[in-house]
Design an enzyme around this catalytic site. Structure first.
Site, PDB file in Angstrom:
ATOM      1  CD  GLU A  10      -2.850   1.404   0.479  1.00  0.00           C
ATOM      2  OE1 GLU A  10      -2.509   1.443  -0.714  1.00  0.00           O
ATOM      3  OE2 GLU A  10      -4.004   1.645   0.871  1.00  0.00           O
ATOM      4  CG  ASP A  11      -0.941   4.799  -1.419  1.00  0.00           C
ATOM      5  OD1 ASP A  11      -1.563   4.205  -0.514  1.00  0.00           O
ATOM      6  OD2 ASP A  11      -1.501   5.601  -2.196  1.00  0.00           O
ATOM      7  CG  ASP A  57      -4.789   9.578   6.189  1.00  0.00           C
ATOM      8  OD1 ASP A  57      -4.092  10.190   7.005  1.00  0.00           O
ATOM      9  OD2 ASP A  57      -5.773  10.092   5.628  1.00  0.00           O
ATOM     10  CG  PHE A  77      -2.928  15.744   0.707  1.00  0.00           C
ATOM     11  CD1 PHE A  77      -3.860  14.848   1.223  1.00  0.00           C
ATOM     12  CD2 PHE A  77      -2.643  15.706  -0.644  1.00  0.00           C
ATOM     13  CE1 PHE A  77      -4.496  13.932   0.393  1.00  0.00           C
ATOM     14  CE2 PHE A  77      -3.275  14.794  -1.484  1.00  0.00           C
ATOM     15  CZ  PHE A  77      -4.207  13.909  -0.961  1.00  0.00           C
ATOM     16  NE  ARG A  88      -3.416   8.034  -9.301  1.00  0.00           N
ATOM     17  CZ  ARG A  88      -3.919   7.674  -8.130  1.00  0.00           C
ATOM     18  NH1 ARG A  88      -3.111   7.271  -7.161  1.00  0.00           N
ATOM     19  NH2 ARG A  88      -5.214   7.725  -7.899  1.00  0.00           N
TER      20      ARG A  88
HETATM   21  P1  IMP Z   1      -6.989   5.516   4.935  1.00  0.00           P
HETATM   22  O1  IMP Z   1      -8.108   4.572   4.627  1.00  0.00           O
HETATM   23  O2  IMP Z   1      -7.481   6.779   5.567  1.00  0.00           O
HETATM   24  O3  IMP Z   1      -5.873   4.881   5.716  1.00  0.00           O
HETATM   25  O4  IMP Z   1      -6.471   6.053   3.563  1.00  0.00           O
HETATM   26  C1  IMP Z   1      -5.545   5.440   2.812  1.00  0.00           C
HETATM   27  C2  IMP Z   1      -5.634   5.944   1.405  1.00  0.00           C
HETATM   28  O5  IMP Z   1      -5.902   7.351   1.356  1.00  0.00           O
HETATM   29  C3  IMP Z   1      -4.314   5.757   0.716  1.00  0.00           C
HETATM   30  O6  IMP Z   1      -4.268   4.547   0.041  1.00  0.00           O
HETATM   31  C4  IMP Z   1      -4.263   6.936  -0.223  1.00  0.00           C
HETATM   32  O7  IMP Z   1      -4.860   6.605  -1.459  1.00  0.00           O
HETATM   33  C5  IMP Z   1      -5.097   8.014   0.430  1.00  0.00           C
HETATM   34  N1  IMP Z   1      -4.254   9.017   1.125  1.00  0.00           N
HETATM   35  C6  IMP Z   1      -4.108   9.199   2.448  1.00  0.00           C
HETATM   36  N2  IMP Z   1      -3.272  10.209   2.723  1.00  0.00           N
HETATM   37  C7  IMP Z   1      -2.863  10.676   1.534  1.00  0.00           C
HETATM   38  C8  IMP Z   1      -1.951  11.729   1.138  1.00  0.00           C
HETATM   39  O8  IMP Z   1      -1.338  12.453   1.943  1.00  0.00           O
HETATM   40  N3  IMP Z   1      -1.795  11.900  -0.200  1.00  0.00           N
HETATM   41  C9  IMP Z   1      -2.443  11.151  -1.132  1.00  0.00           C
HETATM   42  N4  IMP Z   1      -3.274  10.153  -0.806  1.00  0.00           N
HETATM   43  C10 IMP Z   1      -3.488   9.931   0.510  1.00  0.00           C
HETATM   44 MG    MG Z   2      -5.738   7.877  -3.449  1.00  0.00          MG
END
Ligand code: IMP
Ligand code: MG
Length: 179
Positions: A98-99, A102, A151, A164
């Site tokens: 995963e990238d 958050d 962000f 991207r």
């Molecule tokens: P979560 O479900 O809140 O943990 O969100 C995870 C997803 O939100 C990641 O796979 C990203 O696609 C997106 N995301 C969260 N923070 C960022 C950021 O700072 N930049 C870009 N995408 C983000």
């Molecule tokens: Mg995204």
């Protein structure tokens, strides 16, 4: 540097150095196995491609697409499966790539779903960890870097599907999303 980038958080070189370390760690911990590397589209593509190329053990590739964000910069808590895996994972060692973690909504939803399919193991490998924003208690088993509450874009990460393809990870200027 791109005009919408406030500053670079992780350079191309920092990313490659850390990815090589993670690949070596996975090589040794999964020696003798053939893990199924599950890339989460689309944010993980750059990380996924570099990580897998740096690994030397045999791996298999599959992908899932999940959405939790829509087009904005704040998580909604709503998670939607857009593309499922092509193959069964029963008895497999799965590594989710995963990238960024958050709130943790995406990965906790995913982990629950994958476990219900009776894999032998499921581990999380995330490039970035925005630990201070966690809502759901979930941790990466392997992680690239801790990430401040900013962000970030680039190296697969987007804002409204843009940026991207930047080769580094940068902080997006607030003026871009606070209009
Ligand atoms: P979560 O479900 O809140 O943990 O969100 C995870 C997803 O939100 C990641 O796979 C990203 O696609 C997106 N995301 C969260 N923070 C960022 C950021 O700072 N930049 C870009 N995408 C983000
Ligand atoms: Mg995204």
């Amino acid at each position: 540097m791109h005009q919408d980038v406030e500053s670079i958080m992780f350079s191309k070189e920092q990313l490659q150095t850390r990815i090589a370390e993670l690949a070596a760690q996975l090589d040794s911990e999964y020696a003798g196995k053939t893990p199924l590397m599950v890339g989460i589209l689309k944010g993980s593509v750059m990380f996924y491609a570099d990580l897998l190329r740096a690994m030397t053990i045999p791996v298999e590739m599959d992908f899932m697409a999940i959405s939790s964000y829509g087009a904005g910069s704040k998580s909604s808590g709503e998670v939607k499966l857009i593309k499922d895996l092509d193959r069964k994972i029963e008895g497999r060692d799965v590594i989710v790539v995963e990238d960024i973690i958050d709130s943790g909504y995406t990965l906790s939803y995913l982990k629950r779903m994958l476990y219900s399919r009776k894999p032998s193991s499921v581990k999380i490998c995330a490039l970035l960890d925005k630990y201070s924003r966690r809502v759901v208690p979930i941790e990466a088993d392997y992680k690239g870097f801790d990430c401040e509450d900013e962000f970030v874009i680039g190296f697969g990460l987007d804002y409204a599907e843009r940026y991207r393809n930047l080769p580094y990870i940068g902080i997006l200027k607030r003026s871009v999303y606070e209009k």
